[in-house]
Design a protein around this motif. Sequence first.
Motif, PDB file in Angstrom:
ATOM      1  N   ASN A 198       0.820  -1.211   0.000  1.00 45.93           N
ATOM      2  CA  ASN A 198       0.000   0.000   0.000  1.00 45.93           C
ATOM      3  C   ASN A 198       0.858   1.267   0.000  1.00 45.93           C
ATOM      4  O   ASN A 198       0.416   2.310  -0.484  1.00 45.93           O
ATOM      5  N   MET A 199       2.057   1.158   0.504  1.00 43.84           N
ATOM      6  CA  MET A 199       3.001   2.278   0.378  1.00 43.84           C
ATOM      7  C   MET A 199       3.394   2.430  -1.094  1.00 43.84           C
ATOM      8  O   MET A 199       3.503   3.547  -1.605  1.00 43.84           O
TER       9      MET A 199
ATOM     10  N   ALA B 240      -0.738   3.710   5.223  1.00 49.22           N
ATOM     11  CA  ALA B 240       0.355   3.198   4.389  1.00 49.22           C
ATOM     12  C   ALA B 240       0.382   3.945   3.053  1.00 49.22           C
ATOM     13  O   ALA B 240       1.446   4.326   2.560  1.00 49.22           O
ATOM     14  N   VAL B 241      -0.788   4.176   2.485  1.00 53.10           N
ATOM     15  CA  VAL B 241      -0.863   4.923   1.233  1.00 53.10           C
ATOM     16  C   VAL B 241      -0.346   6.353   1.457  1.00 53.10           C
ATOM     17  O   VAL B 241       0.431   6.887   0.655  1.00 53.10           O
TER      18      VAL B 241
ATOM     19  N   THR C 136       1.797   7.254   3.635  1.00 54.34           N
ATOM     20  CA  THR C 136       3.249   7.149   3.792  1.00 54.34           C
ATOM     21  C   THR C 136       3.932   7.179   2.422  1.00 54.34           C
ATOM     22  O   THR C 136       4.905   7.910   2.210  1.00 54.34           O
ATOM     23  N   GLY C 137       3.404   6.370   1.494  1.00 56.77           N
ATOM     24  CA  GLY C 137       3.979   6.346   0.146  1.00 56.77           C
ATOM     25  C   GLY C 137       3.915   7.711  -0.510  1.00 56.77           C
ATOM     26  O   GLY C 137       4.891   8.192  -1.085  1.00 56.77           O
ATOM     27  N   LEU C 138       2.757   8.354  -0.420  1.00 59.77           N
ATOM     28  CA  LEU C 138       2.576   9.672  -1.038  1.00 59.77           C
ATOM     29  C   LEU C 138       3.524  10.699  -0.425  1.00 59.77           C
ATOM     30  O   LEU C 138       4.207  11.449  -1.124  1.00 59.77           O
TER      31      LEU C 138
ATOM     32  N   ARG D 212       6.259  10.296   1.268  1.00 62.09           N
ATOM     33  CA  ARG D 212       7.685  10.062   1.044  1.00 62.09           C
ATOM     34  C   ARG D 212       8.103  10.537  -0.348  1.00 62.09           C
ATOM     35  O   ARG D 212       9.228  10.977  -0.549  1.00 62.09           O
ATOM     36  N   VAL D 213       7.178  10.427  -1.311  1.00 63.10           N
ATOM     37  CA  VAL D 213       7.506  10.920  -2.658  1.00 63.10           C
ATOM     38  C   VAL D 213       7.440  12.450  -2.690  1.00 63.10           C
ATOM     39  O   VAL D 213       8.228  13.087  -3.377  1.00 63.10           O
ATOM     40  N   MET D 214       6.499  13.018  -1.935  1.00 60.48           N
ATOM     41  CA  MET D 214       6.269  14.472  -2.016  1.00 60.48           C
ATOM     42  C   MET D 214       6.325  15.098  -0.618  1.00 60.48           C
ATOM     43  O   MET D 214       5.295  15.532  -0.095  1.00 60.48           O
TER      44      MET D 214
ATOM     45  N   ASN E  44       4.499  18.392  -0.106  1.00 62.82           N
ATOM     46  CA  ASN E  44       3.040  18.486  -0.227  1.00 62.82           C
ATOM     47  C   ASN E  44       2.383  18.174   1.114  1.00 62.82           C
ATOM     48  O   ASN E  44       3.007  17.619   2.011  1.00 62.82           O
TER      49      ASN E  44
ATOM     50  N   ALA F  92       2.290   4.049  11.312  1.00 67.39           N
ATOM     51  CA  ALA F  92       2.498   5.365  10.688  1.00 67.39           C
ATOM     52  C   ALA F  92       2.698   6.404  11.791  1.00 67.39           C
ATOM     53  O   ALA F  92       3.559   7.287  11.685  1.00 67.39           O
TER      54      ALA F  92
ATOM     55  N   GLU G 123       5.143   9.793  10.677  1.00 65.01           N
ATOM     56  CA  GLU G 123       4.887  10.255   9.311  1.00 65.01           C
ATOM     57  C   GLU G 123       4.251  11.642   9.383  1.00 65.01           C
ATOM     58  O   GLU G 123       3.307  11.859  10.144  1.00 65.01           O
TER      59      GLU G 123
END
Lengths: 364, 269
Positions: free
Chosen positions: A62-63, B74-75, B77-79, B81-83, B86, B108, B113
């Motif tokens: 999901n990450m 988790a989603v 976290t992914g977002l 870490r990329v931005m 933002n 998280a 985060e």
Amino acid sequence: MSDKVLMKGNEALAESAIRAGCRFFFGYPITPQTELAAYMAKRMPKENGTYLQAESEIAAINMVYGASAAGARAMTSSSSPGISLKAEGISYLAGADLPSVIINVQRGGPGLGGIQPSQSDYWQATRATGHGDFHVIVLAPSTVQEMADYVYDAFDLADKYRTPVMVLADGMLGQMMEPLVLPERKTSLPEKPWAATGHRHQRAHNVVNSLHLQPEDLEVTNIERFERYEVIKATEQRAETYLTEDADIVLVAFGACARIARSAVSKARAEGIKAGLIRPITLWPFPVDTIERCVDTARAFLTVEMNMGQMVDDVRLAVNGRKPVEFFGRAGGIIPTPLETLARVEALAEKVGAAAPENVGGAN
Amino acid sequence: METIFERPHALSDPQFSYCPGCTHGIIHRLVAETLDELGIEGTTVGIAPVGCSVLAYDFFACDMVQAAHGRAPAVATGLKRVMPDNVVFAYQGDGDLASIGMAETVHAATRGEKITVIFVNNAIYGMTGGQMAPTSLPNQVTQTSPYGRDVNTAGFPIRVCELLSTLDGVALAQRVSVDSPKNVRAAKKAIKKAFEYQIEGVGYTIIEVVSTCPTNWGLSPTDALQWLRDNMLPYYPLGVYKDVKAEGFANIAEAASAKAACLAEGGAR
Ligand SMILES: Cc1ncc(C[n+]2csc(CCOP(=O)(O)OP(=O)(O)O)c2C)c(N)n1
Ligand code: SF4
């Protein structure tokens, strides 16, 4: 300039992913792929990238979903039990048309299984990586060089078709060391205007989503996705062949097993049995065109797998009853030997009348 | 004529899918007002959960990502870490956050985060038709606790702010409600503070909003507000459970090292 190096398969996957522009890796430890995560943990900070050890495989995938939604090249890796946990996330990635790369360095199953190499996730990879109507592209390396090459391609395929791509390896490839030439670093990556990066009042707001409450809408998205799959089937099938032109007995084997099958083919040829090998590189789309080209000349097919017989179904579908298709495999983490494979080839050749005449043996 | 009250720009046009009297709508408005006031609509990515607010991606005018049930942290976290520059917020119900997504939530938060979580606690599963939630109260009748939640078999409700405030990664954990104009104003202040903390990089922020579900509680909107006051607020007291800045620290790292030093000296907490 090419870099010739000696590396473990798991490390080759990691280094090549970095060279392909992957800067976001999310993982959770499991044998036999842990070196990949360890390598990423060491390298990513130096590449200005992110290595994150997630709390579970579910969180890791999901990450990846979040990072892909933001337009980045993102990857996760696991081994069989962990891939089952990722199934939910893979389905969501497919539903939201998010490019991403998933590595499965397979071990024996079901359940906790064992930690030795296996190919027993073939059905899962090619049929049911998650719930719903979808496929992922599946690439199967058979050398450490190909671990590097295919993961590199995987990122491009993922972006091109906006789909998850799986590199399906096994513990033997993950753990073995071989020399390889690493691919060049990518200097530019595709634009992703659909990504959720903040609209900055420059465009309409982007939504990354897989929910379609109206059945008609959902059907339309599924139909469109399957139209894309038809393009993938027509253009991305890959396979390697070895001595198949005149082969009576065509072996079909992928990944590490293809190396064993290839030795068996050479041994059979030395005995005067005309054997050949098809090595599917894409397991989905399955290289049916390559099988088709051998159906007329072959007398029989034999799949060699490290499982109880899974890819044999795809070969039977492609052959469609026109020639006999047999299966030989070992399960539980046992690697079939070239000699036991040869014995199967001999028996099958005998059965279909392709055995070498007693006194002629030893051609080539 | 002078306009003195209008729809926040960060809310899109579609009509809400919420039941009449449901406080999800008020909470959306408060988040949207915050995006407007901080001028961050263009740099914000929101995450819609699974639950009644699943369609939040249609309601907010910022970029939105829909997540699997419980996986929003988790989603996010992914977002994030990329931005990192933002703003990322997740909007989650109690089933989403405290049941299926509890591991993602705790981790998280532990990682600190730099995201903002708007946690809507209505003590029940709304979307699937009123089943017991991890936050359903003792003896609360729901579709799957038809004789009332028996703590001997179903266990106790989870107090999320209390739980998360023990974690070093949390910068702000505050529980608010939207049952009265006064509480709505306090909720707005808390939500805005959470986004400000995120922008400053203080750490993980969560605002738990005690909310109503008139439909599945089987009450009129006004009776639902009264039920919330009589039953939920005693179990889920409003207040600030953790605020590292109010404690005098600039961020979670400073707060955590001060705590570690205090523990090493045998100090109380
Ligand atoms: C994996 C998974 N399990 C279950 C569901 C079904 N489901 C949809 S909404 C929901 C509960 C949502 O409740 P809550 O988070 O409290 O939000 P509310 O609807 O009350 O706003 C469940 C269990 C699902 N969509 N996915
Ligand atoms: S079911 Fe409950 S939570 Fe969902 S919209 Fe209706 S009132 Fe609100």
